[in-house]
Scaffold this motif. Sequence first.
Motif, mmCIF file in Angstrom:
data_model
loop_
_atom_site.group_PDB
_atom_site.id
_atom_site.type_symbol
_atom_site.label_atom_id
_atom_site.label_comp_id
_atom_site.label_asym_id
_atom_site.label_seq_id
_atom_site.Cartn_x
_atom_site.Cartn_y
_atom_site.Cartn_z
ATOM 1 N N GLN A 106 0.835 -1.210 0.000
ATOM 2 C CA GLN A 106 0.000 0.000 0.000
ATOM 3 C C GLN A 106 0.868 1.258 0.000
ATOM 4 O OE1 GLN A 106 -2.350 -0.229 3.547
ATOM 5 N NE2 GLN A 106 -3.606 -1.932 2.813
ATOM 6 N N MET A 117 -4.450 -6.039 -10.242
ATOM 7 C CA MET A 117 -4.018 -4.858 -9.496
ATOM 8 C C MET A 117 -3.733 -5.269 -8.052
ATOM 9 S SD MET A 117 -3.494 -1.635 -10.055
ATOM 10 C CE MET A 117 -4.487 -1.066 -11.459
ATOM 11 N N ILE A 118 -2.541 -4.951 -7.564
ATOM 12 C CA ILE A 118 -2.214 -5.239 -6.164
ATOM 13 C C ILE A 118 -2.556 -4.017 -5.312
ATOM 14 C CG2 ILE A 118 -0.377 -5.816 -4.527
ATOM 15 C CD1 ILE A 118 -0.994 -8.113 -6.390
ATOM 16 N N SER A 119 -1.932 -2.898 -5.601
ATOM 17 C CA SER A 119 -2.249 -1.642 -4.931
ATOM 18 C C SER A 119 -2.149 -0.541 -5.975
ATOM 19 C CB SER A 119 -1.289 -1.379 -3.758
ATOM 20 O OG SER A 119 -1.726 -2.082 -2.614
ATOM 21 N N HIS A 120 -3.298 -0.071 -6.405
ATOM 22 C CA HIS A 120 -3.408 0.902 -7.487
ATOM 23 C C HIS A 120 -2.384 2.035 -7.331
ATOM 24 C CE1 HIS A 120 -5.212 4.211 -9.813
ATOM 25 N NE2 HIS A 120 -5.736 3.253 -10.556
ATOM 26 N N THR A 135 -5.284 1.009 -3.380
ATOM 27 C CA THR A 135 -6.270 -0.019 -3.066
ATOM 28 C C THR A 135 -5.560 -1.253 -2.526
ATOM 29 O OG1 THR A 135 -6.105 -0.775 -5.351
ATOM 30 C CG2 THR A 135 -7.907 0.737 -4.813
ATOM 31 N N GLN A 136 -6.304 -2.116 -1.855
ATOM 32 C CA GLN A 136 -5.753 -3.360 -1.330
ATOM 33 C C GLN A 136 -6.454 -4.499 -2.056
ATOM 34 O OE1 GLN A 136 -3.191 -3.918 0.739
ATOM 35 N NE2 GLN A 136 -3.514 -6.097 0.495
ATOM 36 N N GLY A 137 -5.745 -5.106 -3.002
ATOM 37 C CA GLY A 137 -6.381 -6.069 -3.890
ATOM 38 C C GLY A 137 -6.489 -7.483 -3.338
ATOM 39 N N TYR A 155 -10.480 -3.000 -0.465
ATOM 40 C CA TYR A 155 -10.712 -1.709 0.177
ATOM 41 C C TYR A 155 -9.616 -0.747 -0.258
ATOM 42 C CZ TYR A 155 -7.321 -3.508 3.674
ATOM 43 O OH TYR A 155 -6.224 -4.049 4.304
#
Lengths: 385, 135
Positions: free
Chosen positions: A136, A189-192, B58-60, B76
């Motif tokens: 994140q 997508m992992i963390s946009h 985001t947290q995928g 989220y």
Amino acid sequence: MSGVAIVGIGMHRFGRTEGVSGRAQAVHAARRALDDAGLRFSDMQFGFGGSHSAGDADTLVSELGLTGLPFINVANGCATGGSALIAADAAIRSGTHDLGIVIGFDKHPRGAFDTDPADHGIGSWYGETGMMVTTQFFGMKIQRYLHDHGIKPDVLAEVSAKAFRNGARNPMAWRRKEMAAAEIAAAPMISHPLTQYMYCSPAEGAVALVLCRAEDAHHYTDRPVYLAAATFRSRRYGSFEVFSPWLALDRADSPTVEASAAAFAAAGIAPSAVDVAQIQDTESGAELMHMAETGLCAHGEQEELILSGATAIEGRLPINTDGGCLANGEPIGASGLRQVHENVLQLRGDAGEHQVPGNPQVGFTHVYGAPGISACTVLTREEPS
Amino acid sequence: MDPSLLTDTAEGPALLGSRCSDCGAHTFPRQGGCPRCTGADMQDVPLARTGTLWSFTTQGFRPKPPYTGTEAHEPYAVGYVELPGQLLVESRLTEADPDRLEIGMPVELALVPFRDVPDDADGPVHTFAFVRSTP
């Protein structure tokens, strides 16, 4: 004061090596480095080393030899290798020792790193509610950076594509398959705005270096590489770092900026003189940000450099020529020394298929990690005056 | 969630931070020492309930422990919210779609459920989050 030279390098291949412990990989790397310098472990006057999750470096002596040498464990997260190198540099430069070894190794479980908030002095609520996640941080940092500098996110996939192209040319790399930028951009997508293939993975591997007084270097090798500078900095009030429940309104430079500037100043070499650079690419946005934070280019200039191929092996500013963390994975304790290993290969002209053309003379390395630390080196083929 | 993170104000619940009596720097959560001027005279202060989104992501995937959110993972978002004159606070965001989040958008504090506790009469566990404010 003596200068410092690197006269032996050794590596255990990065990636996943089932059935071989991190310590065994470290011993392998140490023996390769000693062989490279034509030395035995009994010649070593000191050792510095560390791993994050594969055991204590000082216990390697049970395998390498019980010679009584001072072997000091170093634990500095992603800067473990860099810190070991700084300690070795000081030991030699001060005249305390003439010759010694640094070793970085690791072996991490699969999947993202999980960290206990208590180790960072943060309440358990931070992890319980889903914010103690390194991925994140990288997403938020690059999101803001792209916004501040008007850079389009499309360039992030190009950074990864270059890493995998370089990895495909490096027999020691973990990921040796090229991947198109379109495929990288379309991955989950992992963390946009960062997708799966824009992040490096925790991995395994080991690197060892044998260092000595610069004036002794030719006893051990005909192609020494000189450690012109090795620096380390921690964060200032106002820098944007991982695992931060809050940030100050005042904005300060990342520790990368200070560590890099200190390295170039100590070496008496300008960033513009760098012929090959290995910089922290935990994810593709990190490479982009670090290009400017290290002084290798201006903020906002990265997009043009990356898209034009300037950062490719044949470009005018080759970056992460061995594939970086993206293609090699990140064994935390070994990663910083991998960068130095790669630059020594490049400055010796021994990098084979991933050799930078034109006889590179100056190499730069940079690591950055939690909790806001950076370690840099400047390496030269000519002995610094 | 940890009740020491919050305080009640006339406008509703607010995050509870510290303010340095010497230099005015703020922290969240509360702490005893000032990271800016290195002083040790920190006073409790309620943080602003409204601010603007400074960055987000985001947290995928469902995080590993110590995450304790509801087992069935719902993606989220998290972000840093600029609270004017105080600090940037990291928080969950109620909007998980990155296309509906933008840097600079006005947001306000909310308490939202993040973990179901089926057999607990008190209902789900809540945490703090920020939601787009409606003018």
